[in-house]
Write a protein that holds these residues in place. Structure first.
Motif, PDB file in Angstrom:
ATOM      1  N   GLU A   1       9.334  -6.952  53.747  1.00 26.15           N
ATOM      2  CA  GLU A   1       8.087  -7.413  54.365  1.00 26.15           C
ATOM      3  C   GLU A   1       6.861  -6.588  53.956  1.00 26.15           C
ATOM      4  N   PRO A   2       6.932  -5.234  53.971  1.00 26.20           N
ATOM      5  CA  PRO A   2       5.733  -4.476  53.577  1.00 26.20           C
ATOM      6  C   PRO A   2       5.292  -4.750  52.138  1.00 26.20           C
ATOM      7  N   LEU A   3       6.223  -5.177  51.287  1.00 32.75           N
ATOM      8  CA  LEU A   3       5.888  -5.439  49.885  1.00 32.75           C
ATOM      9  C   LEU A   3       5.331  -6.839  49.697  1.00 32.75           C
ATOM     10  N   ILE A   4       5.951  -7.828  50.340  1.00 29.96           N
ATOM     11  CA  ILE A   4       5.533  -9.214  50.112  1.00 29.96           C
ATOM     12  C   ILE A   4       4.303  -9.598  50.926  1.00 29.96           C
ATOM     13  N   SER A   5       3.968  -8.772  51.904  1.00 34.20           N
ATOM     14  CA  SER A   5       2.767  -9.063  52.690  1.00 34.20           C
ATOM     15  C   SER A   5       1.503  -8.638  51.957  1.00 34.20           C
ATOM     16  N   SER A   6       1.676  -7.825  50.919  1.00 35.62           N
ATOM     17  CA  SER A   6       0.497  -7.405  50.147  1.00 35.62           C
ATOM     18  C   SER A   6       0.175  -8.469  49.108  1.00 35.62           C
ATOM     19  N   SER A   7      -1.052  -8.474  48.670  1.00 41.02           N
ATOM     20  CA  SER A   7      -1.501  -9.513  47.739  1.00 41.02           C
ATOM     21  C   SER A   7      -1.056  -9.251  46.307  1.00 41.02           C
ATOM     22  N   ASN A   8      -0.562  -8.047  46.019  1.00 48.33           N
ATOM     23  CA  ASN A   8      -0.186  -7.708  44.650  1.00 48.33           C
ATOM     24  C   ASN A   8       1.322  -7.573  44.469  1.00 48.33           C
ATOM     25  N   ALA A   9       2.086  -8.305  45.261  1.00 55.54           N
ATOM     26  CA  ALA A   9       3.540  -8.274  45.102  1.00 55.54           C
ATOM     27  C   ALA A   9       3.912  -8.793  43.714  1.00 55.54           C
ATOM     28  N   ASP A  10       4.820  -8.077  43.017  1.00 58.22           N
ATOM     29  CA  ASP A  10       5.173  -8.497  41.668  1.00 58.22           C
ATOM     30  C   ASP A  10       6.246  -9.584  41.707  1.00 58.22           C
ATOM     31  N   ALA A  11       6.490 -10.170  40.540  1.00 61.04           N
ATOM     32  CA  ALA A  11       7.406 -11.305  40.453  1.00 61.04           C
ATOM     33  C   ALA A  11       8.828 -10.913  40.845  1.00 61.04           C
ATOM     34  N   GLU A  12       9.240  -9.723  40.475  1.00 58.73           N
ATOM     35  CA  GLU A  12      10.600  -9.279  40.786  1.00 58.73           C
ATOM     36  C   GLU A  12      10.813  -9.190  42.298  1.00 58.73           C
ATOM     37  N   THR A  13       9.823  -8.648  42.987  1.00 56.35           N
ATOM     38  CA  THR A  13       9.914  -8.548  44.445  1.00 56.35           C
ATOM     39  C   THR A  13       9.924  -9.924  45.090  1.00 56.35           C
ATOM     40  N   LEU A  14       9.066 -10.809  44.611  1.00 58.26           N
ATOM     41  CA  LEU A  14       9.004 -12.162  45.162  1.00 58.26           C
ATOM     42  C   LEU A  14      10.299 -12.930  44.914  1.00 58.26           C
ATOM     43  N   GLU A  15      10.902 -12.705  43.758  1.00 59.57           N
ATOM     44  CA  GLU A  15      12.176 -13.362  43.454  1.00 59.57           C
ATOM     45  C   GLU A  15      13.256 -12.919  44.446  1.00 59.57           C
ATOM     46  N   LEU A  16      13.296 -11.617  44.712  1.00 58.47           N
ATOM     47  CA  LEU A  16      14.269 -11.093  45.666  1.00 58.47           C
ATOM     48  C   LEU A  16      13.985 -11.624  47.071  1.00 58.47           C
ATOM     49  N   ALA A  17      12.703 -11.699  47.418  1.00 58.84           N
ATOM     50  CA  ALA A  17      12.327 -12.229  48.729  1.00 58.84           C
ATOM     51  C   ALA A  17      12.729 -13.689  48.864  1.00 58.84           C
ATOM     52  N   ALA A  18      12.589 -14.454  47.784  1.00 59.52           N
ATOM     53  CA  ALA A  18      12.975 -15.867  47.823  1.00 59.52           C
ATOM     54  C   ALA A  18      14.462 -16.008  48.125  1.00 59.52           C
TER      55      ALA A  18
ATOM     56  N   VAL B   1      12.243 -16.543  32.638  1.00 58.50           N
ATOM     57  CA  VAL B   1      13.184 -17.664  32.699  1.00 58.50           C
ATOM     58  C   VAL B   1      13.940 -17.690  34.022  1.00 58.50           C
ATOM     59  N   ASN B   2      14.306 -16.518  34.538  1.00 61.63           N
ATOM     60  CA  ASN B   2      15.108 -16.452  35.763  1.00 61.63           C
ATOM     61  C   ASN B   2      14.429 -17.118  36.948  1.00 61.63           C
ATOM     62  N   LEU B   3      13.122 -17.083  36.995  1.00 68.32           N
ATOM     63  CA  LEU B   3      12.409 -17.685  38.123  1.00 68.32           C
ATOM     64  C   LEU B   3      12.574 -19.199  38.140  1.00 68.32           C
ATOM     65  N   TYR B   4      12.519 -19.817  36.972  1.00 67.07           N
ATOM     66  CA  TYR B   4      12.728 -21.268  36.892  1.00 67.07           C
ATOM     67  C   TYR B   4      14.172 -21.619  37.244  1.00 67.07           C
ATOM     68  N   LEU B   5      15.102 -20.753  36.823  1.00 66.55           N
ATOM     69  CA  LEU B   5      16.508 -20.994  37.154  1.00 66.55           C
ATOM     70  C   LEU B   5      16.734 -20.908  38.661  1.00 66.55           C
ATOM     71  N   ASP B   6      16.090 -19.925  39.299  1.00 64.51           N
ATOM     72  CA  ASP B   6      16.201 -19.803  40.759  1.00 64.51           C
ATOM     73  C   ASP B   6      15.645 -21.048  41.447  1.00 64.51           C
ATOM     74  N   PHE B   7      14.516 -21.536  40.949  1.00 61.12           N
ATOM     75  CA  PHE B   7      13.919 -22.733  41.544  1.00 61.12           C
ATOM     76  C   PHE B   7      14.848 -23.931  41.358  1.00 61.12           C
ATOM     77  N   ALA B   8      15.480 -24.018  40.198  1.00 59.56           N
ATOM     78  CA  ALA B   8      16.421 -25.109  39.945  1.00 59.56           C
ATOM     79  C   ALA B   8      17.592 -25.047  40.915  1.00 59.56           C
TER      80      ALA B   8
END
Length: 490
Positions: free
Chosen positions: A218-235, A262-269
């Protein structure tokens, strides 16, 4: 003759006087050497110690101080020799043992372990000695030996980030994930670094605690500069926690932050497939292919989604393209066979698998698929096809023991051939890999009934009922969220 007692007495007095002078001299030398060491004047300390040892060669404290001075000068081997000299005079001289252990520890030398064991015999429960043994064993890959010592180091590790990492790593290697979680929490308290939180959240996901993982991130994803790796894990955490809306939102933002990943599109799929929303997944994967036109995994993912909407022509084209881009991916080869199975064309599926097995005869997935297709075709015990299926399943299991699906097929073949105990054994191993495998659980019940070992059957039937209820609940949850364009669940 009468003078002898007098001479003996005189000699004793002289010896006592010499000893007294030596003791006084040694104590003065020790004080002077210690002062030099405190001032980090290691060269002077070494010279003073050497001179003092010439006067009092049997004093282990002088040998120890000389070792400390030599270590300060970087002369590690000479320092060790000096500590060894002290320990020859006094094997339980604790300062020498501690200094010797420190040198071995700094060098990452396992020779320090028996020295530290010696210290523990003199100081039972010493947390520093336990911690040093643990780190040495860890550095040499011996986690089973390291973990008990880490556990006995007490609160000492709370100020040692490297030690906490080593402890947690060993626990993960030993598959003690529940024990690793509190250790990683200690690491986060010591240093609240984003990577520390991500590692902790990953462990919480592995131990099926998605809500805890969300709280950790939560402290990481609540910030506006969360990186893609963190967001992927949060998803992943959101999806496992049943909050698909936030999972999709996190993935969408991650893709915007890192459109080449590529991994992000795979996760969405995967999320789209899980919620029967193949077309939305296809649209997103299309975006990924536009960014990475040679990514075999994206064509594979889109092919699987096309299967879900029964567009077999496009599915076959994508799976073929995936195989063309990366022939080493046995999963793609197996999926092509599965596509034929999905279309109920078992003959074509078998032909396709056999052609690929000629190129990769030891591919466990292809061997499993050959066994599965032959089984679906109705191969009977005693026939060549049945024997081929049995041998293929056995080989798949030997090549990849963790392939639960191969064990499930092998169990079915054993049941058909009357090898009921072997069937039960394979079912149990499959359930160790996947405790939710209803097919293996059902076949285990069958096998036990046929062997007459029915004591466990009532409890297994209860487990099967629970699994079916959970499966129905999960199915309902998947249908509860269906993605539409704009990624808005409904």
């Amino acid at each position: 003759m009468r003078q002898i007692p007098c001479l003996q007495k005189c000699f004793s007095l002289v010896a006592a006087c010499v000893l007294f002078v030596s003791l006084v001299s040694a104590q003065d030398a020790i004080s002077t050497i210690t002062t030099a060491l405190h001032a980090h004047d290691y060269r002077q300390a070494a010279e003073l110690a050497r001179a003092a040892i010439q006067q009092s060669p049997s004093d282990p404290q002088l040998w120890t101080l000389q070792g400390v001075a030599l270590a300060g000068l970087g002369n590690k081997q000479e320092a060790l020799a000096s500590f060894h000299g002290a320990l020859k005079l006094a094997p339980n001289h604790l300062p020498a043992l501690q200094q010797e252990a420190q040198l071995y520890y700094e060098a990452g030398d396992l020779a320090g372990v028996p020295v530290l064991d010696h210290i523990l015999r003199l100081k039972p429960g010493d947390p520093m000695s336990h911690a040093m043994i643990a780190v040495l064993e860890y550095k040499h890959g011996n986690c089973p030996a390291a973990v008990p010592h880490f556990a006995k180091s007490g609160d000492l590790l709370d100020s040692q980030l490297e030690g906490l990492h080593a402890y947690a790593t060993c626990l993960v290697r030993l598959k003690k994930l529940d024990e690793a979680e509190p250790v990683l929490k200690r690491a986060v308290r010591l240093q609240d670094d984003p990577r520390e939180r991500e590692v902790l959240a990953s462990i919480q996901l592995m131990t099926h605690k998605p809500q805890s993982a969300v709280a950790t991130l939560e402290p990481l994803i609540s910030s506006s500069n969360a990186d893609a790796e963190t967001l992927e894990l949060a998803a992943k955490a959101y999806e496992d926690a049943g909050d698909t809306e936030k999972a999709v939102s996190a993935l969408r933002q991650a893709i915007l932050n890192d459109p080449q990943n590529v991994n992000l599109y795979l996760d969405f799929a995967n999320v789209s497939a899980a919620h029967e929303s193949a077309q939305v997944g296809i649209n997103v994967v299309n975006d990924g292919i536009a960014q990475q036109p040679n990514a075999a995994q994206l064509y594979f993912a889109r092919g699987v989604l096309y299967v879900q909407i029964a567009d077999y022509a496009k599915a076959e084209a994508d799976l073929e393209k995936s195989y063309e881009l990366d022939p080493s991916q046995s999963l793609t080869a197996a999926a092509q066979g599965l596509l034929a199975v999905q279309q109920n064309d078992l003959d074509r599926a078998l032909l396709d698998v056999r052609q690929k097995l000629k190129l990769k005869p030891n591919d466990p997935l292809l061997l499993y698929l050959q066994a599965d297709v032959l089984t679906q075709k109705g191969a009977e015990p005693g026939t060549a096809d049945f024997e081929l299926a049995l041998q293929s399943a056995k080989k798949a299991v030997s090549l990849r023991p963790g392939l639960a699906a191969a064990r499930t097929v092998l169990a079915k073949l054993y049941l058909q051939s009357g090898q009921n105990q072997q069937a039960a054994d394979q079912c149990r191993k499959a359930l160790e890999i996947d405790p939710k495998d209803q097919t293996s659980l059902y076949r285990l019940i069958q096998a036990l009934r046929k062997t007459g070992k029915t004591a466990d059957v009532p409890e297994l039937l209860k487990q099967l009922a629970v699994l079916r209820q959970e499966s129905a609940k999960e199915q309902k949850q998947r249908y509860r969220y269906k993605l539409v364009e704009g990624d808005t669940p409904q």
